[in-house]
Write a protein that holds these residues in place. Structure first.
Motif, PDB file in Angstrom:
ATOM      1  N   ALA A   1      34.075  48.737  51.702  1.00  0.00           N
ATOM      2  CA  ALA A   1      33.129  49.514  52.569  1.00  0.00           C
ATOM      3  C   ALA A   1      31.665  50.009  51.632  1.00  0.00           C
ATOM      4  CB  ALA A   1      33.671  50.911  52.883  1.00  0.00           C
ATOM      5  N   THR A   2      31.881  50.214  50.038  1.00  0.00           N
ATOM      6  CA  THR A   2      30.821  50.274  49.480  1.00  0.00           C
ATOM      7  C   THR A   2      29.851  49.153  49.233  1.00  0.00           C
ATOM      8  OG1 THR A   2      31.984  49.980  47.274  1.00  0.00           O
ATOM      9  CG2 THR A   2      32.053  52.099  48.284  1.00  0.00           C
ATOM     10  N   GLY A   3      30.416  47.846  49.723  1.00  0.00           N
ATOM     11  CA  GLY A   3      29.603  46.692  49.460  1.00  0.00           C
ATOM     12  C   GLY A   3      29.999  46.115  48.247  1.00  0.00           C
ATOM     13  N   SER A   4      31.010  46.850  47.486  1.00  0.00           N
ATOM     14  CA  SER A   4      31.358  46.093  46.067  1.00  0.00           C
ATOM     15  C   SER A   4      31.713  44.725  46.213  1.00  0.00           C
ATOM     16  CB  SER A   4      32.366  46.631  45.593  1.00  0.00           C
ATOM     17  OG  SER A   4      32.176  48.076  45.237  1.00  0.00           O
ATOM     18  N   TYR A   5      32.562  44.227  47.233  1.00  0.00           N
ATOM     19  CA  TYR A   5      32.831  42.663  47.359  1.00  0.00           C
ATOM     20  C   TYR A   5      33.285  42.828  48.919  1.00  0.00           C
ATOM     21  CZ  TYR A   5      37.034  44.937  45.321  1.00  0.00           C
ATOM     22  OH  TYR A   5      38.090  45.822  45.128  1.00  0.00           O
ATOM     23  N   SER A   6      33.395  41.608  49.376  1.00  0.00           N
ATOM     24  CA  SER A   6      33.689  41.251  50.862  1.00  0.00           C
ATOM     25  C   SER A   6      35.413  41.264  50.869  1.00  0.00           C
ATOM     26  CB  SER A   6      33.290  39.932  51.141  1.00  0.00           C
ATOM     27  OG  SER A   6      34.024  38.702  50.419  1.00  0.00           O
ATOM     28  N   PRO A   7      35.703  41.296  51.965  1.00  0.00           N
ATOM     29  CA  PRO A   7      37.037  41.380  52.265  1.00  0.00           C
ATOM     30  C   PRO A   7      38.056  40.178  51.616  1.00  0.00           C
ATOM     31  CG  PRO A   7      36.183  42.127  54.243  1.00  0.00           C
ATOM     32  CD  PRO A   7      34.966  41.551  53.425  1.00  0.00           C
ATOM     33  N   ALA A   8      37.122  38.980  51.838  1.00  0.00           N
ATOM     34  CA  ALA A   8      37.891  37.638  51.116  1.00  0.00           C
ATOM     35  C   ALA A   8      37.603  37.763  49.692  1.00  0.00           C
ATOM     36  CB  ALA A   8      37.113  36.451  51.742  1.00  0.00           C
ATOM     37  N   GLU A   9      36.697  38.210  49.070  1.00  0.00           N
ATOM     38  CA  GLU A   9      36.850  38.261  47.627  1.00  0.00           C
ATOM     39  C   GLU A   9      37.792  39.369  47.156  1.00  0.00           C
ATOM     40  OE1 GLU A   9      31.854  37.440  46.569  1.00  0.00           O
ATOM     41  OE2 GLU A   9      32.543  39.350  47.313  1.00  0.00           O
ATOM     42  N   ALA A  10      37.942  40.447  47.889  1.00  0.00           N
ATOM     43  CA  ALA A  10      38.927  41.464  47.467  1.00  0.00           C
ATOM     44  C   ALA A  10      40.273  41.006  47.493  1.00  0.00           C
ATOM     45  CB  ALA A  10      38.871  42.707  48.539  1.00  0.00           C
ATOM     46  N   LYS A  11      40.595  39.979  48.629  1.00  0.00           N
ATOM     47  CA  LYS A  11      42.124  39.470  48.753  1.00  0.00           C
ATOM     48  C   LYS A  11      42.206  38.674  47.560  1.00  0.00           C
ATOM     49  CE  LYS A  11      44.963  37.068  51.674  1.00  0.00           C
ATOM     50  NZ  LYS A  11      45.197  36.354  53.181  1.00  0.00           N
ATOM     51  N   LYS A  12      41.282  37.837  47.118  1.00  0.00           N
ATOM     52  CA  LYS A  12      41.193  36.725  46.096  1.00  0.00           C
ATOM     53  C   LYS A  12      41.646  37.603  44.928  1.00  0.00           C
ATOM     54  CE  LYS A  12      39.047  32.775  44.156  1.00  0.00           C
ATOM     55  NZ  LYS A  12      37.914  31.815  44.463  1.00  0.00           N
ATOM     56  N   LEU A  13      40.479  38.928  44.371  1.00  0.00           N
ATOM     57  CA  LEU A  13      40.861  39.587  43.283  1.00  0.00           C
ATOM     58  C   LEU A  13      42.291  40.183  43.106  1.00  0.00           C
ATOM     59  CD1 LEU A  13      38.868  40.594  40.934  1.00  0.00           C
ATOM     60  CD2 LEU A  13      38.601  42.531  42.255  1.00  0.00           C
ATOM     61  N   VAL A  14      42.673  40.763  44.265  1.00  0.00           N
ATOM     62  CA  VAL A  14      44.037  41.394  44.183  1.00  0.00           C
ATOM     63  C   VAL A  14      44.961  40.350  43.923  1.00  0.00           C
ATOM     64  CG1 VAL A  14      45.623  42.352  45.638  1.00  0.00           C
ATOM     65  CG2 VAL A  14      43.471  43.505  45.813  1.00  0.00           C
ATOM     66  N   ASN A  15      44.960  39.168  44.437  1.00  0.00           N
ATOM     67  CA  ASN A  15      46.145  38.107  44.024  1.00  0.00           C
ATOM     68  C   ASN A  15      45.775  37.800  42.707  1.00  0.00           C
ATOM     69  OD1 ASN A  15      47.045  37.966  46.439  1.00  0.00           O
ATOM     70  ND2 ASN A  15      45.672  36.532  47.055  1.00  0.00           N
ATOM     71  N   GLU A  16      44.568  37.701  42.051  1.00  0.00           N
ATOM     72  CA  GLU A  16      44.465  37.270  40.496  1.00  0.00           C
ATOM     73  C   GLU A  16      44.890  38.645  39.745  1.00  0.00           C
ATOM     74  OE1 GLU A  16      40.617  36.603  38.874  1.00  0.00           O
ATOM     75  OE2 GLU A  16      40.124  35.493  40.511  1.00  0.00           O
ATOM     76  N   LEU A  17      44.847  39.877  40.196  1.00  0.00           N
ATOM     77  CA  LEU A  17      45.364  41.075  39.533  1.00  0.00           C
ATOM     78  C   LEU A  17      47.027  40.882  39.347  1.00  0.00           C
ATOM     79  CD1 LEU A  17      42.867  43.867  40.720  1.00  0.00           C
ATOM     80  CD2 LEU A  17      42.756  42.813  38.360  1.00  0.00           C
ATOM     81  N   LYS A  18      47.375  40.681  40.613  1.00  0.00           N
ATOM     82  CA  LYS A  18      49.087  40.478  40.545  1.00  0.00           C
ATOM     83  C   LYS A  18      49.422  39.198  39.660  1.00  0.00           C
ATOM     84  CE  LYS A  18      49.318  42.327  45.188  1.00  0.00           C
ATOM     85  NZ  LYS A  18      49.911  42.120  46.695  1.00  0.00           N
ATOM     86  N   ARG A  19      48.727  38.125  39.775  1.00  0.00           N
ATOM     87  CA  ARG A  19      49.162  36.849  38.840  1.00  0.00           C
ATOM     88  C   ARG A  19      49.058  37.354  37.443  1.00  0.00           C
ATOM     89  NH1 ARG A  19      46.197  33.678  42.080  1.00  0.00           N
ATOM     90  NH2 ARG A  19      44.494  33.716  40.410  1.00  0.00           N
ATOM     91  N   ASP A  20      47.731  38.185  37.140  1.00  0.00           N
ATOM     92  CA  ASP A  20      47.752  38.586  35.798  1.00  0.00           C
ATOM     93  C   ASP A  20      48.629  39.584  35.256  1.00  0.00           C
ATOM     94  OD1 ASP A  20      45.614  36.843  35.516  1.00  0.00           O
ATOM     95  OD2 ASP A  20      44.137  38.046  35.807  1.00  0.00           O
ATOM     96  N   GLY A  21      49.453  40.197  36.088  1.00  0.00           N
ATOM     97  CA  GLY A  21      50.472  41.257  35.774  1.00  0.00           C
ATOM     98  C   GLY A  21      50.105  42.608  35.632  1.00  0.00           C
ATOM     99  N   LEU A  22      48.735  42.792  36.415  1.00  0.00           N
ATOM    100  CA  LEU A  22      48.097  44.100  36.237  1.00  0.00           C
ATOM    101  C   LEU A  22      48.603  45.030  37.379  1.00  0.00           C
ATOM    102  CD1 LEU A  22      44.524  42.898  35.189  1.00  0.00           C
ATOM    103  CD2 LEU A  22      46.289  43.777  33.746  1.00  0.00           C
ATOM    104  N   ILE A  23      48.915  44.547  38.266  1.00  0.00           N
ATOM    105  CA  ILE A  23      49.311  45.137  39.398  1.00  0.00           C
ATOM    106  C   ILE A  23      50.702  44.557  40.094  1.00  0.00           C
ATOM    107  CG2 ILE A  23      47.213  46.309  40.109  1.00  0.00           C
ATOM    108  CD1 ILE A  23      46.943  44.291  42.626  1.00  0.00           C
ATOM    109  N   ASN A  24      51.651  45.354  40.635  1.00  0.00           N
ATOM    110  CA  ASN A  24      52.725  44.992  41.010  1.00  0.00           C
ATOM    111  C   ASN A  24      52.873  44.632  42.485  1.00  0.00           C
ATOM    112  OD1 ASN A  24      53.320  47.370  42.198  1.00  0.00           O
ATOM    113  ND2 ASN A  24      54.493  48.063  40.743  1.00  0.00           N
ATOM    114  N   LYS A  25      54.107  44.136  43.014  1.00  0.00           N
ATOM    115  CA  LYS A  25      54.066  43.838  44.294  1.00  0.00           C
ATOM    116  C   LYS A  25      53.917  44.852  45.310  1.00  0.00           C
ATOM    117  CE  LYS A  25      57.030  39.815  43.629  1.00  0.00           C
ATOM    118  NZ  LYS A  25      58.310  39.339  43.734  1.00  0.00           N
ATOM    119  N   MET A  26      54.288  46.112  44.742  1.00  0.00           N
ATOM    120  CA  MET A  26      54.052  47.494  45.611  1.00  0.00           C
ATOM    121  C   MET A  26      52.575  47.768  45.662  1.00  0.00           C
ATOM    122  SD  MET A  26      56.878  47.875  46.831  1.00  0.00           S
ATOM    123  CE  MET A  26      56.969  49.830  47.133  1.00  0.00           C
TER     124      MET A  26
END
Length: 80
Positions: free
Chosen positions: A35-60
């Protein structure tokens, strides 16, 4: 998006997760950043998946120990 922009967005996202309110979900944090314009929903989804893959956030959607460390480093960086 270049690599420096991506690093910054990762930091902002991790910091957002670190600072989320009790009961707030990962999706709500991401929606706020979108909502702040930091990134698009598609970019956000991709970034979250990267963070999960990198072990920075868990499945929860919570920070791992490694993610917490990086989020606190980001917080210190932004305070300067």
């Amino acid at each position: 998006m270049n690599s420096e922009d991506k690093k910054l967005l990762k930091r902002v996202t991790l910091l957002g997760i670190l600072k989320k309110q009790k009961g707030e979900s990962l999706e709500e944090v991401i929606d706020s950043l979108v909502a702040t314009g930091s990134y698009s929903p598609a970019e956000a989804k991709k970034l979250v998946n990267e963070l999960k893959r990198d072990g920075l956030i868990n499945k929860m959607g919570n920070l791992t120990m490694k993610g917490n460390k990086f989020a606190k480093e980001a917080e210190a960086m932004f305070k300067q």
